[in-house]
Design a protein around this motif. Structure first.
Motif: not given
Ligand SMILES: C[S@@+](CC[C@H](N)C(=O)[O-])C[C@H]1O[C@@H](n2cnc3c(N)ncnc32)[C@H](O)[C@@H]1O
Length: 286
Positions: A74, A82, A143, A147, A179, A181
């Protein structure tokens, strides 16, 4: 620096041989547009390295390890970047014979689970023969770590690995999660469409491809290709921190993206180097 990882550069692909937990912090922040990857599945294949992920004592620890890796991913991703993540499931088993025995194999690799003597892990209320739901546990943990879970794509395998089971349907699918950011992220919905021209659906039927090496768990190039087309533009950088035989790098080079690959096992790292050099020699990506 004695701890620097080995790095090879071919064409626009950089291959780091090392533990992604050590290599990712060396990459500049917000330098990559999308990450396409498939980490080792918990307790499945032995990649024969002391630092391999997937051989944690418990699946809970595995989930936590993946959360830490993807926290670094991330950091490296651009704000509109992504993450495309393929993770497989596993069954909790008690036993010591057959697929759990000391000589158990998965394809041409040893099975990792033998290291833990095939005991049902003491978490999540698991019982013998329980499907652990690992892909979704990883997805929920990511999550919870910040994310945004945007999609789950079911990869339907045209030729799945045969299973000698009689008390449940054979497995023929895997999950790929998308996912983001941030709520606004780059996604080119025109880049891959259904044959009818409609927006792409979240099930992808993909066939096996002629194998180019000995990696036991390579995903189809078409899978990587789709994620890269949807998640990046030509010239962007694509990352795979568990790159195995370099499939993400091959697809990225073909689509005129830069690629950063990280692989712990030097044999697989060299295998990807050869695959990419071969493409360059054949003039595939000029
Ligand atoms: C499922 S395979 C990836 C296969 C790849 N998608 C391909 O198409 O060839 C997972 C890979 O992660 C590597 N690996 C395991 N632990 C790692 C770590 N800590 N850092 C980097 N790579 C790791 C394994 O050696 C293995 O090649």
């Amino acid at each position: 620096m004695s701890n620097s990882p080995e790095v090879y550069t071919v064409h626009d692909v950089r291959i780091f041989i090392g533990d992604c937990r050590q290599v990712l912090p060396l990459l500049p922040a917000e330098s990559v547009q999308c990450c396409v990857t498939s980490p080792p599945y918990w307790g499945l294949r032995d990649y024969e390295h002391p630092d391999q992920l997937g051989d944690e004592e418990t699946p809970e620890q595995y989930v936590q390890d993946l959360v830490s890796v993807f926290r670094q991913v991330g950091r490296v991703l651009r704000q509109d970047g992504t993450l495309w993540l393929n993770v497989g499931d596993a069954y909790a088993r008690n036993g010591g014979v057959g697929v759990c025995g000391p000589n158990a194999k998965v394809g041409n690799t040893k099975k990792l689970i033998q290291k833990r003597n095939c005991k049902v892990p003491p978490c999540w209320g698991l019982k013998d023969r329980d499907l652990m739901g690992l892909p979704w546990r990883v997805a929920f943990a990511l999550q919870a770590d910040g994310w945004i879970l945007r999609s789950h794509i079911t990869w339907i395998k045209k030729a799945p690995m045969p299973e000698s089971v009689r008390n449940r349907p054979s497995r023929a699918t895997e999950e790929v999660f998308l996912f983001a950011k941030n709520p606004k992220y780059y996604y080119n919905n025109q880049a891959v469409r259904e044959r009818s021209g409609a927006n792409l659906k979240n099930y992808w039927v993909l066939g096996p491809e002629p194998s180019e090496g000995e990696h036991p768990a390579a995903f189809p190039t078409e899978l990587a290709r789709r994620c890269i087309l949807l998640g990046s533009r030509p010239g962007d950088a694509v990352l795979d921190p568990f790159s195995g035989s370099g499939t993400t790098g091959i697809a990225a080079a073909e689509l005129r993206r830069q690629a950063i690959l990280i692989e712990l096992n030097s044999d697989y790292g060299r295998q990807s180097l050869k695959r990419i050099q071969k493409g360059v020699q054949q003039g595939l990506w000029v």
